[in-house]
Enzyme design. Structure first.
Site, PDB file in Angstrom:
ATOM      1  N   ASN A  33       0.853  -1.192   0.000  1.00 56.37           N
ATOM      2  CA  ASN A  33       0.000   0.000   0.000  1.00 56.37           C
ATOM      3  C   ASN A  33       0.891   1.246   0.000  1.00 56.37           C
ATOM      4  O   ASN A  33       1.713   1.428   0.902  1.00 56.37           O
ATOM      5  CB  ASN A  33      -0.897  -0.036   1.254  1.00 56.37           C
ATOM      6  CG  ASN A  33      -1.836   1.151   1.341  1.00 56.37           C
ATOM      7  OD1 ASN A  33      -1.441   2.290   1.093  1.00 56.37           O
ATOM      8  ND2 ASN A  33      -3.071   0.908   1.719  1.00 56.37           N
TER       9      ASN A  33
ATOM     10  N   HIS B 267       0.926   6.275   1.726  1.00 52.84           N
ATOM     11  CA  HIS B 267       1.724   7.235   2.508  1.00 52.84           C
ATOM     12  C   HIS B 267       2.901   7.809   1.732  1.00 52.84           C
ATOM     13  O   HIS B 267       3.527   8.767   2.185  1.00 52.84           O
ATOM     14  CB  HIS B 267       2.115   6.620   3.845  1.00 52.84           C
ATOM     15  CG  HIS B 267       0.881   6.385   4.671  1.00 52.84           C
ATOM     16  ND1 HIS B 267       0.086   7.421   5.081  1.00 52.84           N
ATOM     17  CD2 HIS B 267       0.266   5.248   5.071  1.00 52.84           C
ATOM     18  CE1 HIS B 267      -0.959   6.925   5.727  1.00 52.84           C
ATOM     19  NE2 HIS B 267      -0.880   5.616   5.736  1.00 52.84           N
TER      20      HIS B 267
ATOM     21  N   ARG C  40       4.450  18.667  -0.100  1.00 52.59           N
ATOM     22  CA  ARG C  40       5.101  19.746  -0.839  1.00 52.59           C
ATOM     23  C   ARG C  40       4.375  20.132  -2.129  1.00 52.59           C
ATOM     24  O   ARG C  40       4.830  20.986  -2.863  1.00 52.59           O
ATOM     25  CB  ARG C  40       6.547  19.336  -1.184  1.00 52.59           C
ATOM     26  CG  ARG C  40       7.474  19.393   0.002  1.00 52.59           C
ATOM     27  CD  ARG C  40       7.618  20.856   0.448  1.00 52.59           C
ATOM     28  NE  ARG C  40       8.220  20.961   1.749  1.00 52.59           N
ATOM     29  CZ  ARG C  40       9.508  21.170   1.969  1.00 52.59           C
ATOM     30  NH1 ARG C  40      10.341  21.255   0.972  1.00 52.59           N
ATOM     31  NH2 ARG C  40       9.960  21.273   3.189  1.00 52.59           N
TER      32      ARG C  40
ATOM     33  N   HIS D 245      -5.682   3.675  -1.810  1.00 52.44           N
ATOM     34  CA  HIS D 245      -7.027   4.002  -1.314  1.00 52.44           C
ATOM     35  C   HIS D 245      -7.386   5.398  -1.814  1.00 52.44           C
ATOM     36  O   HIS D 245      -6.803   6.387  -1.374  1.00 52.44           O
ATOM     37  CB  HIS D 245      -7.008   3.941   0.223  1.00 52.44           C
ATOM     38  CG  HIS D 245      -8.349   4.180   0.848  1.00 52.44           C
ATOM     39  ND1 HIS D 245      -8.555   4.069   2.207  1.00 52.44           N
ATOM     40  CD2 HIS D 245      -9.554   4.523   0.325  1.00 52.44           C
ATOM     41  CE1 HIS D 245      -9.822   4.335   2.480  1.00 52.44           C
ATOM     42  NE2 HIS D 245     -10.450   4.629   1.357  1.00 52.44           N
TER      43      HIS D 245
ATOM     44  N   ARG E  16      -9.540   8.069  -1.386  1.00 52.99           N
ATOM     45  CA  ARG E  16     -10.537   8.523  -0.412  1.00 52.99           C
ATOM     46  C   ARG E  16     -11.420   9.627  -0.983  1.00 52.99           C
ATOM     47  O   ARG E  16     -10.997  10.354  -1.876  1.00 52.99           O
ATOM     48  CB  ARG E  16      -9.836   9.047   0.846  1.00 52.99           C
ATOM     49  CG  ARG E  16      -9.367   7.948   1.775  1.00 52.99           C
ATOM     50  CD  ARG E  16      -8.736   8.536   3.020  1.00 52.99           C
ATOM     51  NE  ARG E  16      -8.496   7.501   4.007  1.00 52.99           N
ATOM     52  CZ  ARG E  16      -9.354   7.198   4.977  1.00 52.99           C
ATOM     53  NH1 ARG E  16     -10.488   7.856   5.107  1.00 52.99           N
ATOM     54  NH2 ARG E  16      -9.070   6.237   5.833  1.00 52.99           N
TER      55      ARG E  16
ATOM     56  N   ARG F 270      -7.200  12.735   0.361  1.00 50.82           N
ATOM     57  CA  ARG F 270      -6.136  13.260   1.242  1.00 50.82           C
ATOM     58  C   ARG F 270      -4.744  12.747   0.870  1.00 50.82           C
ATOM     59  O   ARG F 270      -3.763  13.377   1.158  1.00 50.82           O
ATOM     60  CB  ARG F 270      -6.442  12.936   2.707  1.00 50.82           C
ATOM     61  CG  ARG F 270      -6.309  11.479   3.056  1.00 50.82           C
ATOM     62  CD  ARG F 270      -6.444  11.280   4.542  1.00 50.82           C
ATOM     63  NE  ARG F 270      -7.818  11.495   4.977  1.00 50.82           N
ATOM     64  CZ  ARG F 270      -8.329  10.922   6.071  1.00 50.82           C
ATOM     65  NH1 ARG F 270      -7.572  10.152   6.826  1.00 50.82           N
ATOM     66  NH2 ARG F 270      -9.569  11.116   6.416  1.00 50.82           N
TER      67      ARG F 270
ATOM     68  N   GLU G  97      -8.651   0.450  -3.121  1.00 50.90           N
ATOM     69  CA  GLU G  97      -9.536   0.467  -1.948  1.00 50.90           C
ATOM     70  C   GLU G  97     -10.464   1.654  -2.116  1.00 50.90           C
ATOM     71  O   GLU G  97     -10.005   2.762  -2.433  1.00 50.90           O
ATOM     72  CB  GLU G  97      -8.730   0.653  -0.669  1.00 50.90           C
ATOM     73  CG  GLU G  97      -7.902  -0.544  -0.298  1.00 50.90           C
ATOM     74  CD  GLU G  97      -7.068  -0.273   0.947  1.00 50.90           C
ATOM     75  OE1 GLU G  97      -7.222   0.806   1.554  1.00 50.90           O
ATOM     76  OE2 GLU G  97      -6.258  -1.125   1.281  1.00 50.90           O
TER      77      GLU G  97
ATOM     78  N   THR H 258      -7.117   6.631   9.913  1.00 57.45           N
ATOM     79  CA  THR H 258      -6.970   5.481   9.032  1.00 57.45           C
ATOM     80  C   THR H 258      -8.252   4.654   9.124  1.00 57.45           C
ATOM     81  O   THR H 258      -9.137   4.984   9.914  1.00 57.45           O
ATOM     82  CB  THR H 258      -5.721   4.656   9.420  1.00 57.45           C
ATOM     83  OG1 THR H 258      -5.589   3.551   8.515  1.00 57.45           O
ATOM     84  CG2 THR H 258      -5.801   4.126  10.840  1.00 57.45           C
ATOM     85  N   THR H 259      -8.368   3.607   8.303  1.00 61.99           N
ATOM     86  CA  THR H 259      -9.587   2.797   8.303  1.00 61.99           C
ATOM     87  C   THR H 259      -9.690   2.043   9.637  1.00 61.99           C
ATOM     88  O   THR H 259      -8.948   1.103   9.885  1.00 61.99           O
ATOM     89  CB  THR H 259      -9.562   1.809   7.119  1.00 61.99           C
ATOM     90  OG1 THR H 259      -9.104   2.516   5.966  1.00 61.99           O
ATOM     91  CG2 THR H 259     -10.929   1.236   6.852  1.00 61.99           C
TER      92      THR H 259
ATOM     93  N   GLU I  92     -11.139  -9.313   3.081  1.00 63.70           N
ATOM     94  CA  GLU I  92      -9.887  -8.932   3.727  1.00 63.70           C
ATOM     95  C   GLU I  92     -10.195  -8.741   5.203  1.00 63.70           C
ATOM     96  O   GLU I  92     -11.061  -7.935   5.567  1.00 63.70           O
ATOM     97  CB  GLU I  92      -9.311  -7.649   3.113  1.00 63.70           C
ATOM     98  CG  GLU I  92      -7.996  -7.266   3.788  1.00 63.70           C
ATOM     99  CD  GLU I  92      -7.178  -6.259   2.988  1.00 63.70           C
ATOM    100  OE1 GLU I  92      -7.296  -6.208   1.748  1.00 63.70           O
ATOM    101  OE2 GLU I  92      -6.408  -5.526   3.640  1.00 63.70           O
TER     102      GLU I  92
ATOM    103  N   HIS J  95      -3.828  -4.399   7.846  1.00 65.63           N
ATOM    104  CA  HIS J  95      -3.987  -3.213   8.692  1.00 65.63           C
ATOM    105  C   HIS J  95      -3.113  -3.301   9.941  1.00 65.63           C
ATOM    106  O   HIS J  95      -3.213  -4.239  10.723  1.00 65.63           O
ATOM    107  CB  HIS J  95      -5.431  -2.925   9.127  1.00 65.63           C
ATOM    108  CG  HIS J  95      -5.612  -1.457   9.411  1.00 65.63           C
ATOM    109  ND1 HIS J  95      -5.279  -0.887  10.605  1.00 65.63           N
ATOM    110  CD2 HIS J  95      -6.013  -0.448   8.602  1.00 65.63           C
ATOM    111  CE1 HIS J  95      -5.486   0.417  10.527  1.00 65.63           C
ATOM    112  NE2 HIS J  95      -5.929   0.703   9.325  1.00 65.63           N
TER     113      HIS J  95
ATOM    114  N   GLY K  25       0.961  -1.306   4.436  1.00 66.05           N
ATOM    115  CA  GLY K  25       1.343   0.017   3.962  1.00 66.05           C
ATOM    116  C   GLY K  25       2.213   0.793   4.915  1.00 66.05           C
ATOM    117  O   GLY K  25       3.422   0.910   4.733  1.00 66.05           O
TER     118      GLY K  25
HETATM  119  N1  PXP Z   1      -5.931  -3.110   4.010  1.00 68.15           N
HETATM  120  C1  PXP Z   1      -6.915  -2.181   3.991  1.00 68.15           C
HETATM  121  C2  PXP Z   1      -8.247  -2.594   3.470  1.00 68.15           C
HETATM  122  C3  PXP Z   1      -6.676  -0.864   4.424  1.00 68.15           C
HETATM  123  O1  PXP Z   1      -7.675   0.038   4.403  1.00 68.15           O
HETATM  124  C4  PXP Z   1      -5.380  -0.507   4.846  1.00 68.15           C
HETATM  125  C5  PXP Z   1      -5.101   0.899   5.271  1.00 68.15           C
HETATM  126  O2  PXP Z   1      -5.296   1.780   4.240  1.00 68.15           O
HETATM  127  C6  PXP Z   1      -4.382  -1.497   4.807  1.00 68.15           C
HETATM  128  C7  PXP Z   1      -4.689  -2.783   4.414  1.00 68.15           C
HETATM  129  C8  PXP Z   1      -2.972  -1.196   5.194  1.00 68.15           C
HETATM  130  O3  PXP Z   1      -2.885  -0.817   6.522  1.00 68.15           O
HETATM  131  P1  PXP Z   1      -1.503  -0.271   7.075  1.00 68.15           P
HETATM  132  O4  PXP Z   1      -1.206   0.988   6.352  1.00 68.15           O
HETATM  133  O5  PXP Z   1      -1.796  -0.062   8.515  1.00 68.15           O
HETATM  134  O6  PXP Z   1      -0.473  -1.331   6.826  1.00 68.15           O
END
Ligand code: PXP
Length: 238
Positions: free
Chosen positions: A7, A10, A18, A43, A45, A49, A70, A100-101, A151, A192, A214
């Protein structure tokens, strides 16, 4: 063989700080694939963001990057997914103010909107997944609604492992849910809050075929590099 989805949200967060194009999302995706990732998760959103619409379009132009999008269960996102056609879609809950989710989707099997979205995506040959908490009822409902995958949200177990709190009960729950989901024909993914330790523990569950990770990958890359961090995860999960 288990797969790692990286993921890169970030990286977009850092880039957006920037307002220019460094670090590049496309470069990160290409390198993550080169270092052994199986797919790239982003993702998009509602508030844009981190990942922007243009990022999805740019990634899609590179045919060698399997994209896992996502998205929230909204008409806007469905329209984008059907137009851009990522390889995979994972439907996630979304709250504007969350960092975060925070948890899995809350839904019941009579959720017409989710049913409609999954049907449309399946028809478009986009692999569908629902991000859910590890509980049996949500797995039954995911199957009923027509999703091909689930998931499992690993936030609770990840926190317990990090805080060195007993995590056995949560682990048992995830194992039971993974087995049950597989018995219904669903492919099982997890993600996650995961780090190396969580991956070491969860990779022992045979039914989990894919991890989506991620924040820790991007953070750890500051100290040990993107390549080494991805390589370490791949060594653990395979
Ligand atoms: N899986 C899903 C469905 C998520 O929403 C996220 C966070 O965006 C992740 C995995 C990854 O989570 P993390 O960034 O905490 O590793």
């Amino acid at each position: 063989m288990k797969r790692l989805g990286v993921n890169i949200d970030h990286i977009a967060t850092l880039r957006n700080a920037r307002g220019e194009n460094h670090p590049s999302i496309l470069k990160a995706a290409i390198l993550a694939m080169k270092y052994g990732a199986s797919s790239i998760t982003i993702h998009l959103r509602e508030d844009r963001r981190h990942i922007k619409d243009i990022d999805l379009k740019d990634l899609k132009k590179n045919k060698k990057i399997p994209i896992n999008l996502e998205m929230a269960a909204t008409n806007e996102m469905l329209k984008i997914a059907l137009k851009i056609k990522p390889n995979f879609v994972c439907i996630v809950p979304e709250k504007r103010k969350e960092i975060t989710t925070e948890g899995g989707l809350k839904f019941n099997k009579k959720n017409k909107k989710l049913f409609h979205i999954i049907k449309k995506l399946n028809k478009s040959k986009i692999r569908t997944s629902l991000f859910i908490n590890p509980n049996i009822n949500d797995i039954k409902n995911s199957s009923f609604i027509g999703s091909k995958c689930i998931e499992l949200h690993t936030g609770i177990i990840s926190n317990k492992i990090k805080k060195k709190i007993n995590f056995q009960k949560e682990l048992k729950k995830i194992k039971k849910c993974s087995k049950f989901a597989k018995s219904l024909g669903l492919e099982v993914h997890a993600g996650h809050g995961m780090d190396f330790k969580t991956a070491q523990i969860l990779c022992k569950i045979n039914e989990i075929k894919e991890f989506n990770i991620g924040h820790f990958i991007i953070g750890e890359s500051i100290f040990d590099g993107f390549k080494n961090t991805i390589n370490r995860f791949i060594k653990i999960i395979k």
